[in-house]
Structure formats: structure tokens, C-alpha cells
Design a protein around this motif. Structure first.
Motif, PDB file in Angstrom:
ATOM      1  N   ASP A 115       0.836  -1.192   0.000  1.00 56.50           N
ATOM      2  CA  ASP A 115       0.000   0.000   0.000  1.00 56.50           C
ATOM      3  C   ASP A 115       0.879   1.252   0.000  1.00 56.50           C
ATOM      4  O   ASP A 115       1.910   1.294   0.681  1.00 56.50           O
ATOM      5  N   GLY A 116       0.464   2.255  -0.729  1.00 52.41           N
ATOM      6  CA  GLY A 116       1.225   3.496  -0.818  1.00 52.41           C
ATOM      7  C   GLY A 116       1.372   4.224   0.513  1.00 52.41           C
ATOM      8  O   GLY A 116       2.363   4.921   0.742  1.00 52.41           O
ATOM      9  N   TRP A 117       0.396   4.052   1.415  1.00 47.72           N
ATOM     10  CA  TRP A 117       0.485   4.713   2.722  1.00 47.72           C
ATOM     11  C   TRP A 117       1.666   4.198   3.535  1.00 47.72           C
ATOM     12  O   TRP A 117       2.182   4.895   4.397  1.00 47.72           O
ATOM     13  N   PHE A 118       2.093   2.976   3.259  1.00 46.24           N
ATOM     14  CA  PHE A 118       3.238   2.412   3.983  1.00 46.24           C
ATOM     15  C   PHE A 118       4.495   3.240   3.736  1.00 46.24           C
ATOM     16  O   PHE A 118       5.337   3.386   4.615  1.00 46.24           O
ATOM     17  N   LEU A 119       4.609   3.820   2.549  1.00 48.96           N
ATOM     18  CA  LEU A 119       5.785   4.625   2.224  1.00 48.96           C
ATOM     19  C   LEU A 119       5.847   5.909   3.041  1.00 48.96           C
ATOM     20  O   LEU A 119       6.901   6.521   3.155  1.00 48.96           O
ATOM     21  N   GLY A 120       4.723   6.302   3.631  1.00 48.73           N
ATOM     22  CA  GLY A 120       4.712   7.463   4.515  1.00 48.73           C
ATOM     23  C   GLY A 120       5.609   7.279   5.719  1.00 48.73           C
ATOM     24  O   GLY A 120       6.076   8.250   6.321  1.00 48.73           O
ATOM     25  N   ASN A 121       5.888   6.041   6.067  1.00 42.43           N
ATOM     26  CA  ASN A 121       6.781   5.762   7.194  1.00 42.43           C
ATOM     27  C   ASN A 121       8.205   6.237   6.911  1.00 42.43           C
ATOM     28  O   ASN A 121       8.935   6.583   7.826  1.00 42.43           O
ATOM     29  N   VAL A 122       8.590   6.233   5.657  1.00 37.10           N
ATOM     30  CA  VAL A 122       9.935   6.688   5.304  1.00 37.10           C
ATOM     31  C   VAL A 122      10.072   8.177   5.635  1.00 37.10           C
ATOM     32  O   VAL A 122      11.104   8.623   6.138  1.00 37.10           O
ATOM     33  N   ILE A 149       7.833  -1.119  11.407  1.00 38.42           N
ATOM     34  CA  ILE A 149       7.652  -2.348  12.189  1.00 38.42           C
ATOM     35  C   ILE A 149       6.180  -2.579  12.506  1.00 38.42           C
ATOM     36  O   ILE A 149       5.664  -3.692  12.345  1.00 38.42           O
ATOM     37  N   ILE A 150       5.472  -1.534  12.928  1.00 43.90           N
ATOM     38  CA  ILE A 150       4.051  -1.678  13.280  1.00 43.90           C
ATOM     39  C   ILE A 150       3.234  -2.067  12.055  1.00 43.90           C
ATOM     40  O   ILE A 150       2.441  -3.019  12.105  1.00 43.90           O
ATOM     41  N   ASP A 151       3.399  -1.351  10.942  1.00 40.15           N
ATOM     42  CA  ASP A 151       2.621  -1.654   9.734  1.00 40.15           C
ATOM     43  C   ASP A 151       2.929  -3.048   9.187  1.00 40.15           C
ATOM     44  O   ASP A 151       2.033  -3.736   8.707  1.00 40.15           O
ATOM     45  N   ALA A 152       4.178  -3.464   9.260  1.00 37.57           N
ATOM     46  CA  ALA A 152       4.547  -4.797   8.768  1.00 37.57           C
ATOM     47  C   ALA A 152       3.992  -5.893   9.670  1.00 37.57           C
ATOM     48  O   ALA A 152       3.552  -6.941   9.193  1.00 37.57           O
ATOM     49  N   SER A 153       3.989  -5.666  10.977  1.00 38.00           N
ATOM     50  CA  SER A 153       3.553  -6.716  11.897  1.00 38.00           C
ATOM     51  C   SER A 153       2.048  -6.938  11.863  1.00 38.00           C
ATOM     52  O   SER A 153       1.585  -8.061  12.016  1.00 38.00           O
ATOM     53  N   ASN A 154       1.247  -5.888  11.661  1.00 36.52           N
ATOM     54  CA  ASN A 154      -0.197  -6.096  11.667  1.00 36.52           C
ATOM     55  C   ASN A 154      -0.799  -6.211  10.264  1.00 36.52           C
ATOM     56  O   ASN A 154      -1.989  -6.396  10.111  1.00 36.52           O
ATOM     57  N   GLY A 155       0.006  -6.101   9.222  1.00 38.12           N
ATOM     58  CA  GLY A 155      -0.463  -6.277   7.851  1.00 38.12           C
ATOM     59  C   GLY A 155      -0.985  -5.010   7.201  1.00 38.12           C
ATOM     60  O   GLY A 155      -1.431  -5.039   6.055  1.00 38.12           O
ATOM     61  N   SER A 156      -0.929  -3.880   7.891  1.00 33.59           N
ATOM     62  CA  SER A 156      -1.450  -2.629   7.333  1.00 33.59           C
ATOM     63  C   SER A 156      -0.645  -2.134   6.140  1.00 33.59           C
ATOM     64  O   SER A 156      -1.105  -1.260   5.406  1.00 33.59           O
ATOM     65  N   MET A 157       0.536  -2.679   5.940  1.00 28.92           N
ATOM     66  CA  MET A 157       1.362  -2.243   4.818  1.00 28.92           C
ATOM     67  C   MET A 157       0.846  -2.756   3.473  1.00 28.92           C
ATOM     68  O   MET A 157       1.346  -2.380   2.427  1.00 28.92           O
ATOM     69  N   TYR A 158      -0.214  -3.602   3.504  1.00 28.13           N
ATOM     70  CA  TYR A 158      -0.737  -4.191   2.275  1.00 28.13           C
ATOM     71  C   TYR A 158      -2.122  -3.663   1.947  1.00 28.13           C
ATOM     72  O   TYR A 158      -2.842  -3.174   2.806  1.00 28.13           O
ATOM     73  N   LYS A 159      -2.493  -3.813   0.676  1.00 32.55           N
ATOM     74  CA  LYS A 159      -3.867  -3.617   0.240  1.00 32.55           C
ATOM     75  C   LYS A 159      -4.256  -4.865  -0.537  1.00 32.55           C
ATOM     76  O   LYS A 159      -3.407  -5.532  -1.133  1.00 32.55           O
ATOM     77  N   LEU A 160      -5.531  -5.193  -0.496  1.00 34.57           N
ATOM     78  CA  LEU A 160      -6.020  -6.376  -1.203  1.00 34.57           C
ATOM     79  C   LEU A 160      -6.590  -5.959  -2.551  1.00 34.57           C
ATOM     80  O   LEU A 160      -7.310  -4.969  -2.660  1.00 34.57           O
TER      81      LEU A 160
END
Length: 166
Positions: free
Chosen positions: A93-100, A109-120
Motif C-alpha cells: 500500500d502506498g500509505w506504507f511509504l509514509g513511514n519513510v 515495524i508496526i505496519d509490517a507486523s499487523n499487515g497494514s502495509m498491504y492492500k487487497l
């Protein structure tokens, strides 16, 4: 002063996972079919009839599933129609790049562990169900019913010939 620093630290921690804040670890996927009333089966489990919105985990597997599976296997089935099969896949998901830019390592770490870094994808499924053109059913009393179509598919293989009995 101590409470201000605590508040700032808590804010940084809570705001550091962009994708988790924006949409969380689950995503609603809409299922519909033409005709309606088809059964939705995801990874072998029935989820109801179409139309239906189902909340799926973004990781591509259920919460307690320890496998490394990254897709959902979906079948939409309706009597007298061909089954409709597809895979719902996860993508970054593009929002994951906001972490950078904002969240840093804690957000990643938080987004990767709970799966929020993805979109279906796809997030909306419309199954156009095709009618079966021939079928047979055998009943308990060994009666066989055979449905026949007058429009043959060129890929079909001839297995027999009906002859008129005088």
C-alpha cells in the motif's frame, strides 16, 4: 514538563505507523454476482451469499493462520452455473511509504507486523456467472436425468450417439 514530553512521545509513537492509522489491518472486499444469491467460499470456508461485503485481513490470511500464504482463494458458486474462481492478492500500500518520511523504523515495524502495509486487490468482485449447458444428476433410486443442449461447444469430445428405436 514531564507530562508534555510523555504526550509528545505518545503522539510520535501513535502517529508513526501511517498505514495503520489510515486504514488498519483489515479491508472490506465487496462480492456480487449476476445472478445474485451465489455462495461465496474463501479458502474453503463459506461466507454467505452475494451480494455481500466481507472484512478480510490485509496479510492474506486469517489472524491465527501461521502459514506464509499471501492470497485468498475465492470461489463463487451457484447451482446450474459454472463456478467463478479467482485470487484476492495482497500488494504493498502506498500509505506504507509514509513511514519513510514520517514514521521511521517504528512505523515500518508496526505496519509490517499487523499487515497494514498491504492492500487487497481486487477489492470489488463482480462474478458474471455462465450457465451450464449440459449436466447430469443421479438420484438415490438410480434414475439418471440428462440435460442436453443444442449448441455444442467445439472443444467438447463426442462420447456416444443416440439412435432412434422403432
Amino acid at each position: 514538563m514531564k507530562t508534555i514530553l510523555s504526550g509528545i512521545s505518545l503522539s510520535i509513537f501513535l502517529l508513526s505507523s501511517c498505514a495503520s492509522i489510515i486504514h488498519g489491518p483489515t479491508q472490506t472486499v465487496d462480492f456480487s454476482s449476476q445472478p445474485t444469491g451465489a455462495t461465496i467460499i474463501i479458502d474453503g470456508k463459506e461466507y454467505g451469499k452475494t451480494p455481500h461485503a466481507i472484512e478480510l485481513r490485509r496479510k492474506g490470511r486469517e489472524k491465527d493462520d501461521k502459514s506464509q500464504k499471501q492470497v485468498y482463494d475465492v470461489q463463487i458458486e451457484l447451482d446450474r452455473y459454472y463456478p467463478y474462481d479467482l485470487k484476492v492478492k495482497r500488494e504493498m500500500d502506498g500509505w506504507f511509504l509514509g513511514n519513510v518520511l514520517i514514521g521511521g523504523l517504528i512505523g515500518i515495524i508496526i505496519d509490517a507486523s499487523n499487515g497494514s502495509m498491504y492492500k487487497l486487490t481486487p477489492d470489488q468482485i463482480i462474478a458474471q456467472m455462465d450457465k451450464l449447458t449440459a449436466m447430469n444428476n443421479k438420484t438415490e433410486d438410480d434414475t439418471i436425468y440428462l440435460a442436453v443442449t443444442l449448441t455444442a461447444d467445439p472443444n467438447w469430445q463426442k462420447v456416444g450417439q443416440l439412435n432412434k428405436i422403432d
